[in-house]
Enzyme design. Sequence first.
Site, PDB file in Angstrom:
ATOM      1  N   HIS A  31      13.290 -11.680 -75.269  1.00  0.00           N
ATOM      2  CA  HIS A  31      11.917 -11.191 -75.354  1.00  0.00           C
ATOM      3  C   HIS A  31      11.932  -9.677 -75.529  1.00  0.00           C
ATOM      4  CE1 HIS A  31       7.520 -11.667 -74.666  1.00  0.00           C
ATOM      5  NE2 HIS A  31       7.627 -10.380 -74.340  1.00  0.00           N
ATOM      6  N   CYS A  32      11.758  -9.244 -76.764  1.00  0.00           N
ATOM      7  CA  CYS A  32      11.654  -7.825 -77.075  1.00  0.00           C
ATOM      8  C   CYS A  32      10.759  -7.684 -78.302  1.00  0.00           C
ATOM      9  CB  CYS A  32      13.034  -7.202 -77.297  1.00  0.00           C
ATOM     10  SG  CYS A  32      14.055  -8.067 -78.515  1.00  0.00           S
ATOM     11  N   HIS A  33      10.414  -6.448 -78.636  1.00  0.00           N
ATOM     12  CA  HIS A  33       9.435  -6.207 -79.693  1.00  0.00           C
ATOM     13  C   HIS A  33       9.895  -5.089 -80.622  1.00  0.00           C
ATOM     14  CE1 HIS A  33       6.647  -8.453 -77.093  1.00  0.00           C
ATOM     15  NE2 HIS A  33       6.947  -7.609 -76.124  1.00  0.00           N
ATOM     16  N   TYR A  49      -4.519  -1.692 -77.903  1.00  0.00           N
ATOM     17  CA  TYR A  49      -3.753  -0.525 -77.483  1.00  0.00           C
ATOM     18  C   TYR A  49      -2.959   0.000 -78.676  1.00  0.00           C
ATOM     19  CZ  TYR A  49       0.263  -3.704 -77.387  1.00  0.00           C
ATOM     20  OH  TYR A  49       1.240  -4.606 -77.731  1.00  0.00           O
ATOM     21  N   THR A  77       0.702  -7.938 -79.852  1.00  0.00           N
ATOM     22  CA  THR A  77      -0.701  -7.972 -80.258  1.00  0.00           C
ATOM     23  C   THR A  77      -1.115  -6.749 -81.053  1.00  0.00           C
ATOM     24  OG1 THR A  77      -1.362  -7.035 -78.128  1.00  0.00           O
ATOM     25  CG2 THR A  77      -1.369  -9.434 -78.320  1.00  0.00           C
ATOM     26  N   ARG A 124       3.347 -17.144 -81.321  1.00  0.00           N
ATOM     27  CA  ARG A 124       2.864 -16.696 -80.021  1.00  0.00           C
ATOM     28  C   ARG A 124       1.346 -16.635 -80.005  1.00  0.00           C
ATOM     29  NH1 ARG A 124       3.155 -10.808 -77.036  1.00  0.00           N
ATOM     30  NH2 ARG A 124       3.658 -11.526 -74.938  1.00  0.00           N
ATOM     31  N   ASP A 256      11.747  -7.099 -72.611  1.00  0.00           N
ATOM     32  CA  ASP A 256      10.396  -6.690 -72.994  1.00  0.00           C
ATOM     33  C   ASP A 256      10.369  -5.280 -73.587  1.00  0.00           C
ATOM     34  OD1 ASP A 256       7.633  -7.261 -73.360  1.00  0.00           O
ATOM     35  OD2 ASP A 256       7.128  -6.057 -71.613  1.00  0.00           O
TER      36      ASP A 256
END
Length: 312
Positions: A31-33, A49, A77, A124, A256
């Site tokens: 889980h990373c972005h 944001y 998001t 997601r 994350d």
Amino acid sequence: MSPAPTAGWLTWDPAPSSPTLALPPGAVDAHCHVFGPAERFPFAPERKYTPTDAGREQLAALRDHLGLARQVIVQATCHGSDNRALVDALDAADGRARGVATVRGDVTDRELADLDRVGVRGVRFNFVKRLVDAVPTDELAAVTERIAPLGWHVVVYFEAADLPDLEDFFGRLPVPVVVDHMGRPDVTRDPAGPEFDRFLRFVERHDLWVKVSCPERLSVTGPPAVDGEQHAYADVVPFARRVVAEVGDRVLWGTDWPHPNLTDHMPDDGLLVDHVRHVAPTPEDRQRLLVDNPMRLYWPEETQAAQKGRTP
């Protein structure tokens, strides 16, 4: 020029410590972005944001620094359903990354096929009410029918208080479901109490997987993973350890990174890796959490080939 990040929100640590925990070979950050860079991949106009740029080069450097082998990059998001930054990162990863995209109900079969080819293995949907304008149950139901033939899964993000209203819906989905961040339990409550027990029984009854990720978002009393702290987020540990103990063959872990939306402290990613020893205390636990489970979910073809190779 990149837009200014949301006021008061912290930027990711550019120089994390080196972990002291020896990871099993093949460990996966599940889980990373990637965020931007916004000049190439603009953020969605409807975003709640604005993060600091955190592109694929920085993410790959973090992977290597932490001693990880692979990553699962999850669409955030702030990019909405524009998956170009995710696709760019997957293209550059040379098979060392898989992706979880965000799609809308009008996504075409061609678009899904293109995402599948680049390494996307799930979609997601966000049910956290402060981050979305509407609960997306109808859209998710339609999308799952489209992705089921691809062998994909759904990743869902929700808060513990909303589970009673969502569990019947999640339980009817025709694909595996991955729950972000343990369903955001209230860690001031008893980890053996009825609320978290209900969550785990829900997981056991269905084809659900759980990420024991983001203790920095769940913790109330800490201490935070900064300044060499080796016993961080002690209030979260009993919850995560119970997940590992009770559904250990369907549990995942992730950093994350780059930790969006934080205002209190920015965790040291090296210390987050060290934190795994408290959540998964035995080498067998860590092998399942960091290697076997994410490989089975995101690289099933390699897992199946390895199993055939071991068959006499």
